[in-house]
Design a protein around this motif. Structure first.
Motif, PDB file in Angstrom:
ATOM      1  N   PHE A   1      33.667  29.940  49.027  1.00 48.47           N
ATOM      2  CA  PHE A   1      32.561  29.555  49.910  1.00 48.47           C
ATOM      3  C   PHE A   1      32.912  28.316  50.729  1.00 48.47           C
ATOM      4  CE2 PHE A   1      29.371  31.832  47.045  1.00 48.47           C
ATOM      5  CZ  PHE A   1      29.107  32.810  47.989  1.00 48.47           C
ATOM      6  N   ALA A   2      33.468  27.317  50.078  1.00 45.87           N
ATOM      7  CA  ALA A   2      33.814  26.080  50.788  1.00 45.87           C
ATOM      8  C   ALA A   2      34.838  26.354  51.890  1.00 45.87           C
ATOM      9  CB  ALA A   2      34.339  25.045  49.806  1.00 45.87           C
ATOM     10  N   SER A   3      35.789  27.231  51.614  1.00 46.75           N
ATOM     11  CA  SER A   3      36.829  27.540  52.606  1.00 46.75           C
ATOM     12  C   SER A   3      36.260  28.261  53.820  1.00 46.75           C
ATOM     13  CB  SER A   3      37.932  28.388  51.970  1.00 46.75           C
ATOM     14  OG  SER A   3      37.493  29.724  51.779  1.00 46.75           O
ATOM     15  N   LEU A   4      35.088  28.893  53.640  1.00 41.78           N
ATOM     16  CA  LEU A   4      34.454  29.643  54.726  1.00 41.78           C
ATOM     17  C   LEU A   4      33.414  28.817  55.483  1.00 41.78           C
ATOM     18  CD1 LEU A   4      33.903  32.980  52.772  1.00 41.78           C
ATOM     19  CD2 LEU A   4      35.482  32.651  54.684  1.00 41.78           C
ATOM     20  N   ALA A   5      33.209  27.564  55.066  1.00 41.42           N
ATOM     21  CA  ALA A   5      32.135  26.735  55.625  1.00 41.42           C
ATOM     22  C   ALA A   5      32.529  26.136  56.967  1.00 41.42           C
ATOM     23  CB  ALA A   5      31.738  25.652  54.635  1.00 41.42           C
ATOM     24  N   THR A   6      32.833  27.005  57.921  1.00 42.61           N
ATOM     25  CA  THR A   6      33.069  26.567  59.295  1.00 42.61           C
ATOM     26  C   THR A   6      31.716  26.346  59.949  1.00 42.61           C
ATOM     27  OG1 THR A   6      33.173  28.873  59.953  1.00 42.61           O
ATOM     28  CG2 THR A   6      35.257  27.767  59.522  1.00 42.61           C
ATOM     29  N   GLN A   7      31.596  25.358  60.764  1.00 43.93           N
ATOM     30  CA  GLN A   7      30.277  24.928  61.228  1.00 43.93           C
ATOM     31  C   GLN A   7      29.576  25.990  62.069  1.00 43.93           C
ATOM     32  OE1 GLN A   7      30.544  21.103  63.082  1.00 43.93           O
ATOM     33  NE2 GLN A   7      31.001  20.066  61.165  1.00 43.93           N
ATOM     34  N   GLY A   8      28.410  26.405  61.556  1.00 41.39           N
ATOM     35  CA  GLY A   8      27.498  27.206  62.347  1.00 41.39           C
ATOM     36  C   GLY A   8      27.824  28.672  62.481  1.00 41.39           C
ATOM     37  N   ARG A   9      28.975  29.105  62.021  1.00 37.74           N
ATOM     38  CA  ARG A   9      29.345  30.506  62.200  1.00 37.74           C
ATOM     39  C   ARG A   9      28.931  31.325  60.986  1.00 37.74           C
ATOM     40  NH1 ARG A   9      35.653  29.615  63.907  1.00 37.74           N
ATOM     41  NH2 ARG A   9      35.308  28.221  65.678  1.00 37.74           N
ATOM     42  N   ASP A  10      28.547  32.582  61.233  1.00 38.35           N
ATOM     43  CA  ASP A  10      28.347  33.495  60.116  1.00 38.35           C
ATOM     44  C   ASP A  10      29.705  33.760  59.478  1.00 38.35           C
ATOM     45  OD1 ASP A  10      25.739  33.560  60.805  1.00 38.35           O
ATOM     46  OD2 ASP A  10      25.706  35.617  61.531  1.00 38.35           O
ATOM     47  N   ILE A  11      29.682  34.002  58.176  1.00 38.91           N
ATOM     48  CA  ILE A  11      30.947  34.181  57.471  1.00 38.91           C
ATOM     49  C   ILE A  11      31.042  35.587  56.890  1.00 38.91           C
ATOM     50  CG2 ILE A  11      31.036  31.727  56.918  1.00 38.91           C
ATOM     51  CD1 ILE A  11      30.362  32.481  54.022  1.00 38.91           C
ATOM     52  N   ARG A  12      32.243  36.103  56.867  1.00 41.28           N
ATOM     53  CA  ARG A  12      32.500  37.408  56.250  1.00 41.28           C
ATOM     54  C   ARG A  12      33.122  37.184  54.881  1.00 41.28           C
ATOM     55  NH1 ARG A  12      34.601  41.814  60.677  1.00 41.28           N
ATOM     56  NH2 ARG A  12      33.119  41.313  62.346  1.00 41.28           N
ATOM     57  N   PHE A  13      32.465  37.717  53.890  1.00 38.59           N
ATOM     58  CA  PHE A  13      32.969  37.542  52.533  1.00 38.59           C
ATOM     59  C   PHE A  13      33.852  38.732  52.174  1.00 38.59           C
ATOM     60  CE2 PHE A  13      33.135  37.539  47.980  1.00 38.59           C
ATOM     61  CZ  PHE A  13      33.125  36.197  47.649  1.00 38.59           C
ATOM     62  N   ASP A  14      35.131  38.442  51.952  1.00 32.99           N
ATOM     63  CA  ASP A  14      36.035  39.529  51.569  1.00 32.99           C
ATOM     64  C   ASP A  14      36.709  39.188  50.243  1.00 32.99           C
ATOM     65  OD1 ASP A  14      39.096  38.703  52.092  1.00 32.99           O
ATOM     66  OD2 ASP A  14      37.821  37.752  53.599  1.00 32.99           O
ATOM     67  N   PHE A  15      37.056  40.232  49.500  1.00 36.10           N
ATOM     68  CA  PHE A  15      37.557  40.043  48.143  1.00 36.10           C
ATOM     69  C   PHE A  15      39.004  39.554  48.115  1.00 36.10           C
ATOM     70  CE2 PHE A  15      33.733  42.201  47.198  1.00 36.10           C
ATOM     71  CZ  PHE A  15      33.405  41.854  45.896  1.00 36.10           C
ATOM     72  N   GLY A  16      39.730  39.757  49.226  1.00 35.03           N
ATOM     73  CA  GLY A  16      41.087  39.243  49.262  1.00 35.03           C
ATOM     74  C   GLY A  16      41.108  37.733  49.143  1.00 35.03           C
ATOM     75  N   ARG A  17      40.136  37.075  49.745  1.00 37.26           N
ATOM     76  CA  ARG A  17      40.097  35.618  49.722  1.00 37.26           C
ATOM     77  C   ARG A  17      39.760  35.098  48.326  1.00 37.26           C
ATOM     78  NH1 ARG A  17      39.253  31.472  53.901  1.00 37.26           N
ATOM     79  NH2 ARG A  17      39.407  33.129  55.443  1.00 37.26           N
ATOM     80  N   ILE A  18      38.751  35.683  47.682  1.00 35.27           N
ATOM     81  CA  ILE A  18      38.380  35.190  46.353  1.00 35.27           C
ATOM     82  C   ILE A  18      39.474  35.492  45.343  1.00 35.27           C
ATOM     83  CG2 ILE A  18      37.065  37.242  45.617  1.00 35.27           C
ATOM     84  CD1 ILE A  18      35.110  35.338  44.229  1.00 35.27           C
ATOM     85  N   GLU A  19      40.184  36.602  45.543  1.00 36.22           N
ATOM     86  CA  GLU A  19      41.320  36.923  44.677  1.00 36.22           C
ATOM     87  C   GLU A  19      42.404  35.858  44.829  1.00 36.22           C
ATOM     88  OE1 GLU A  19      43.465  38.809  41.852  1.00 36.22           O
ATOM     89  OE2 GLU A  19      41.631  39.765  42.617  1.00 36.22           O
ATOM     90  N   GLY A  20      42.651  35.458  46.079  1.00 37.61           N
ATOM     91  CA  GLY A  20      43.648  34.431  46.325  1.00 37.61           C
ATOM     92  C   GLY A  20      43.275  33.098  45.693  1.00 37.61           C
ATOM     93  N   PHE A  21      42.012  32.756  45.734  1.00 39.32           N
ATOM     94  CA  PHE A  21      41.589  31.471  45.160  1.00 39.32           C
ATOM     95  C   PHE A  21      41.484  31.542  43.636  1.00 39.32           C
ATOM     96  CE2 PHE A  21      39.787  30.556  49.538  1.00 39.32           C
ATOM     97  CZ  PHE A  21      40.844  29.734  49.864  1.00 39.32           C
ATOM     98  N   ARG A  22      41.314  32.737  43.092  1.00 42.69           N
ATOM     99  CA  ARG A  22      41.428  32.883  41.631  1.00 42.69           C
ATOM    100  C   ARG A  22      42.875  32.560  41.221  1.00 42.69           C
ATOM    101  NH1 ARG A  22      42.468  33.528  36.884  1.00 42.69           N
ATOM    102  NH2 ARG A  22      41.268  34.734  35.368  1.00 42.69           N
ATOM    103  N   ASN A  23      43.817  33.009  42.010  1.00 48.54           N
ATOM    104  CA  ASN A  23      45.225  32.692  41.747  1.00 48.54           C
ATOM    105  C   ASN A  23      45.490  31.195  41.924  1.00 48.54           C
ATOM    106  OD1 ASN A  23      45.661  35.417  41.327  1.00 48.54           O
ATOM    107  ND2 ASN A  23      46.389  35.796  43.418  1.00 48.54           N
ATOM    108  N   PHE A  24      44.818  30.589  42.879  1.00 46.68           N
ATOM    109  CA  PHE A  24      44.972  29.152  43.101  1.00 46.68           C
ATOM    110  C   PHE A  24      44.485  28.366  41.882  1.00 46.68           C
ATOM    111  CE2 PHE A  24      43.147  25.156  44.999  1.00 46.68           C
ATOM    112  CZ  PHE A  24      44.363  24.549  45.271  1.00 46.68           C
ATOM    113  N   CYS A  25      43.348  28.782  41.330  1.00 46.17           N
ATOM    114  CA  CYS A  25      42.840  28.132  40.111  1.00 46.17           C
ATOM    115  C   CYS A  25      43.844  28.275  38.970  1.00 46.17           C
ATOM    116  CB  CYS A  25      41.499  28.742  39.698  1.00 46.17           C
ATOM    117  SG  CYS A  25      40.133  28.355  40.804  1.00 46.17           S
ATOM    118  N   ASN A  26      44.434  29.448  38.875  1.00 43.06           N
ATOM    119  CA  ASN A  26      45.436  29.686  37.842  1.00 43.06           C
ATOM    120  C   ASN A  26      46.660  28.784  38.057  1.00 43.06           C
ATOM    121  OD1 ASN A  26      45.973  31.466  35.497  1.00 43.06           O
ATOM    122  ND2 ASN A  26      47.791  32.013  36.702  1.00 43.06           N
ATOM    123  N   LYS A  27      47.034  28.585  39.326  1.00 40.90           N
ATOM    124  CA  LYS A  27      48.154  27.714  39.672  1.00 40.90           C
ATOM    125  C   LYS A  27      47.868  26.281  39.205  1.00 40.90           C
ATOM    126  CE  LYS A  27      51.990  27.505  42.358  1.00 40.90           C
ATOM    127  NZ  LYS A  27      53.160  28.398  42.233  1.00 40.90           N
TER     128      LYS A  27
END
Length: 699
Positions: free
Chosen positions: A592-618
């Motif tokens: 969510f934080a990575s998608l918090a660009t000012q004022g724009r609607d955001i598209r939530f896709d599973f590739g991004r959350i998968e990548g950040f799950r890996n980041f947490c693991n890192k």
């Protein structure tokens, strides 16, 4: 922490809830009472609600800001609470009664309200538990509810003061009326969507000759309340008819032909029926021309004309009968297929009627003027600043606000009536009784207004009532004005503007300095998430995971359009053949934080959350590596001058990254914070520094 305490693999479920409980028990989320104040009030979610993706997105932003300022040593309060959600909550409990074959009228007002309080006690804490699961660092000891007694007292105080200054009045006006719920509803509670209908072209005979004018309408049933026919003053087709009269079909009444700039010469025939009691635009035309207000509907949207053959018929049954009678009399010129916007109540799905009824109103313009100046002179800043144009457009054209609702759950209007219809506005019944005694010269029986206030009225007090107003509490003095309001753009009119108006009026100061406006969370295809589309994601399902069958069941239950269930099930099985994996809270929040660009609607896709799950693991693995290799040592004991080049380099980079993170956070650019942190941790700390460390440790 030792390696025996840190598991080999990152399993968020084994950690998150116990760590959060420890934080809360330790009081880490409470204001410290030390340092400069920093305060955010949570937009109070409905007590009936459960956490959705929009909540989770904005709560992530607020939590990041609260934690940042807490770490800066500021006296930080993130104020929690829930809204009583008048209509929504009443509907929930009424549906429970329906299952028992009962209505609220069977219970009576007091017993029904007690039933709602019991429901709240048993079921109203869902969203608070979910916020804890999201890791939200709210000051839970200060949790508020808009119907708490002290907040209710503040509501009464505001109402009475506004009434005493003639800024609240009671009058007969057109309102949005829900004929199922039998109450006025706000513009926010009305959803207009394009639907198929018809355009009836009806002949209105001229009184002065054998001719007629043809009027095009989408609502022939309201013909019974017509007060005029309007044409454009510059339309040459009808210039000679202005000032003449026509006979209103099926009624025998004579109504005038008037000229008004509102008429669209290109719509239909250029002749417009004017029904001031059943159309907001017609009401304005009627006011300009002094036309009568003829109400033809009752509170259930049935015809209410006792001398009419259509009396008692539902509006749509009456429509069919009226059209049939017009055809019989040769007064239908033609009928066209027509696409039009149809307003429906977001709770009942009933077509909303403009309805003439007695209601309470706030005079908005005198309150709007100082609220406009507060943004013009920079005391309040919109982020991004383009939203201030939207704010100004609405505020400079503001209409009086209908604040009464014909339901039982909510803040009851503090007005008491005598038997003659006189009313006395007061903070308590005792005050009202004293006013009535002074008016009549003797005691008289009073009864309180049956209506309650619009939920947005109490919400408008939220930034200062939660801090103790009207009492000048230490918390109010230390933390008001609050610092930032984080909200979606869809309630700038209905909540943000009203908080600004009431905040300035009752405290003399703006309620917040910044308004951070975030976009909507959409699905991966850019579609708005809605139950009817079957594309809603539950943030807790992303945290904890959910199996396919349970996901299908969740998405297909409680649909407004049950016929969509089969298609939704098919789509869900195609998109999530294995259900939704468990990603943990940190991965979701970082997404969510990575998608918090000012004022724009955001598209939530599973590739991004998968990548950040890996980041947490890192991060987890890097932490284990450091702990394993520093057990028994104090890494901080080494002097900076004794550090080797890799250490000096990574510390320099850390200092630089810290500065970037601070700058981006101060500018509400959490997306840039995430980019900076991800790049530093993954590309520099792990890929370079730790790899160098491994070689040196091996040697």
């Amino acid at each position: 922490m030792t390696t025996t305490e840190l598991a080999k693999s990152f399993e968020p479920h084994a950690l998150e809830q116990s760590i959060y409980a420890s934080w809360e028990r330790s009081g880490y989320f409470e204001p410290s009472g030390i340092g400069d104040g920093y305060c955010i009030v949570i937009p109070p979610p409905n007590v009936t609600g459960s956490l959705h993706m929009g909540h989770a997105f904005q709560d992530t932003i607020m939590d990041a800001l609260a934690r940042y300022h807490r770490m800066q040593g500021r006296n930080t309060l993130w104020q929690p609470g829930t809204d009583h959600a008048g209509i929504a909550t009443q509907m929930v409990v009424e549906r429970q009664l329906e299952r028992d074959g009962l209505t609220r009228h069977d219970l009576g007002r007091e017993a029904f309200i007690e039933r709602i309080w019991q429901w709240k006690k048993e079921s109203g804490g869902t969203i608070s538990r979910q916020l804890r699961r999201m890791g939200a660092s709210l000051a839970w000891s200060r949790e508020r509810f808009t119907m708490d007694e002290d907040l209710s007292s503040a509501v009464r105080e505001v109402f009475v003061r506004l009434y005493e200054e003639d800024l609240i009045y009671r009058g007969k006006r057109l309102v949005n009326w829900d004929p199922i719920l039998h109450t006025a509803v706000s513009d926010l509670e009305v959803v207009s969507e394009e639907e198929s209908g018809h355009l009836w072209h009806i002949r209105y005979p001229l009184m002065s000759s054998d001719g007629h004018v043809v009027v095009a309408t989408t609502r022939p049933e309201t013909l019974l309340g017509d007060a005029a026919v309007a044409v454009h003053p510059e339309d040459p087709r009808y210039h000679a008819l202005i000032g003449q009269a026509v006979e209103l079909p099926l009624t025998g009444r004579e109504i005038p032909i008037v000229a008004d700039d509102y008429v669209d010469r290109e719509f239909g025939t250029g002749c417009l029926k004017i029904t001031p009691a059943h159309d907001f635009n017609d009401y304005e035309v009627g006011q300009r021309h002094g036309l009568p207000l003829i109400n033809v509907l009752d509170h259930s949207a049935a015809i209410d004309l006792p001398t009419s053959p259509y009396h008692g018929l539902d509006r749509y049954v009456a429509r069919e009968k009226i059209v049939s009678d017009l055809e019989t009399q040769g007064l239908i010129e033609k009928i066209d297929e027509h696409r039009m916007m149809v307003p429906r109540g977001d709770r009942s799905n009933a077509v909303v009627e403009p309805y003439l009824t007695d209601q309470w109103f706030v005079r908005a313009a005198p309150l709007a003027a100082p609220a406009i100046r507060a943004v013009e002179d920079g005391r309040i800043r919109f982020v991004p600043d383009n939203w201030q144009r939207t704010y100004f457009e609405w505020m400079r054209n503001i209409q009086d606000w209908c604040i009464s609702r014909q339901i039982w759950w909510g803040h009851r209007i503090p007005a008491w009536y005598d038997q003659d219809g006189n009313f006395f506005v007061a903070r308590t019944e005792e005050e009202a009784t004293a006013q009535a005694r002074a008016h009549h010269g003797h005691d008289t029986t009073l009864h309180q207004d049956e209506d309650v206030l619009d939920t947005w009225f109490s919400s408008a007090l939220w930034p200062f009532s939660t801090l103790g107003w009207p009492e000048q509490t230490p918390t109010l003095k230390a933390l008001y004005p609050t610092n930032v309001l984080v909200t979606g753009f869809d309630i700038i009119f209905f909540w943000v503007a009203r908080m600004i108006m009431f905040g300035i009026k009752f405290t003399g100061e703006v309620p917040f300095h910044d308004v951070y406006v975030h976009g909507l969370v959409r699905d991966a295809a850019g579609q708005k998430m809605s139950k009817s589309k079957g594309n809603v994601l539950d943030p807790l399902d992303l945290i904890d995971g959910i199996g396919l069958e349970e996901l299908v069941k969740t998405r297909t239950s409680g649909l407004m359009q049950p016929q969509m269930a089969q298609q939704i099930e098919k789509t869900t099985r195609r998109q999530f053949p294995d259900g939704i994996a468990s990603y943990g809270t940190d991965a979701l929040r970082f997404t969510f934080a990575s998608l918090a660009t000012q004022g724009r609607d955001i598209r939530f896709d599973f590739g991004r959350i998968e990548g950040f799950r890996n980041f947490c693991n890192k991060l987890w693995n890097a932490t284990r590596f450091v702990i394993i290799n520093t057990e028994g040592h104090d890494p901080g004991a080494q002097r900076a001058t004794d550090l080797d080049s890799p250490e000096r380099w990574i510390l320099a980079r850390l200092n630089s990254v810290t500065g970037e993170v601070i700058a981006s956070t101060e500018q509400y650019r959490l997306d840039l914070v995430c980019q900076t942190l991800h790049s530093f941790v993954w590309d520099e700390y792990c890929s370079w520094y730790l790899e160098i460390a491994k070689i040196r440790l091996a040697n």
